[in-house]
Design an enzyme around this catalytic site. Structure first.
Site, PDB file in Angstrom:
ATOM      1  CB  ALA A   1     -47.113 -16.648 -32.824  1.00 19.69           C
ATOM      2  CG  HIS A   2     -42.223 -14.710 -32.648  1.00 20.25           C
ATOM      3  ND1 HIS A   2     -41.975 -14.806 -33.845  1.00 20.25           N
ATOM      4  CD2 HIS A   2     -42.971 -13.419 -32.706  1.00 20.25           C
ATOM      5  CE1 HIS A   2     -42.167 -13.813 -34.538  1.00 20.25           C
ATOM      6  NE2 HIS A   2     -43.109 -13.073 -33.679  1.00 20.25           N
TER       7      HIS A   2
ATOM      8  CG  ASP B   1     -41.388 -13.765 -17.230  1.00 17.74           C
ATOM      9  OD1 ASP B   1     -41.982 -13.426 -18.240  1.00 17.74           O
ATOM     10  OD2 ASP B   1     -40.743 -13.211 -16.468  1.00 17.74           O
TER      11      ASP B   1
END
Length: 191
Positions: free
Chosen positions: A10-11, A68
């Protein structure tokens, strides 16, 4: 243009929505019906980013991008790197920070860099974008914003940690924003 951002974080989603603005309709994994955990089994940041994006394309047929990221610490020969999220033994940020601080206890060189690699799979073709920011690691945590190693990372040229910056401030300089700026520039002809 509709794109899936292959994350359940969510961040990250909040940061990226702030960076992309209204230009793109951003779908989440849940919105495309992907409930499973995406594979991250390679030994590089680039490889994990690509693996996640290709998985979504191959299993759901949706244009998507995945990222990533990792913290690469000079005194630890680039560790934790691709293992940043689980460095303390689990996906617990406090445990990860504790391990880094313990390993750097006697280190005089506290330089590090955050690196993000974004892989875009667009109509089956693969593109990658990299963003890096260098800085120093503190001996104690400061701030309550952000996530991950943000409370101990001070970007070069700044006096506050990422965790002491607002999401907008961090978004202007972060490794993720640098990689996403390249992605957005690449996608401009498609918007």
């Amino acid at each position: 243009m509709q794109l899936c951002f292959a994350t359940n974080n969510a961040h990250k989603l909040a940061e990226i929505k702030a960076l992309l603005g209204e230009t793109f309709a951003l779908k989440t994994l849940k919105e495309i019906g992907c409930e499973e955990e995406l594979p991250e089994t390679t030994d590089t940041i680039e490889g994990n980013s690509r693996q996640k994006a290709e998985y979504v394309w191959e299993h759901f047929g949706v244009d998507c991008f995945a990222d990533d990221s990792g913290l690469e610490i000079t005194a630890l020969n680039g560790a934790p790197g691709v293992h940043s999220a689980y460095y303390g033994g689990s996906r617990d940020f406090q445990g990860n920070i504790a391990r880094v601080l313990e390993e750097l206890k006697s280190a005089s060189d506290r330089s590090a860099r955050f690196k993000t690699v974004i892989t875009l799979v667009l109509q089956g073709k693969v593109y990658q974008f990299e963003g890096v920011i260098t800085g120093q690691l503190l001996k104690e945590q400061r701030g309550s914003q952000g996530f991950g190693y943000d409370p101990i990372f001070v970007p070069d040229g700044h006096e506050r940690t990422f965790a002491e910056m607002s999401i907008e401030e961090k978004g202007k300089i972060s490794h993720r924003s640098r990689a996403f700026a390249q992605l957005v520039d690449f996608l401009k002809p498609y918007s």
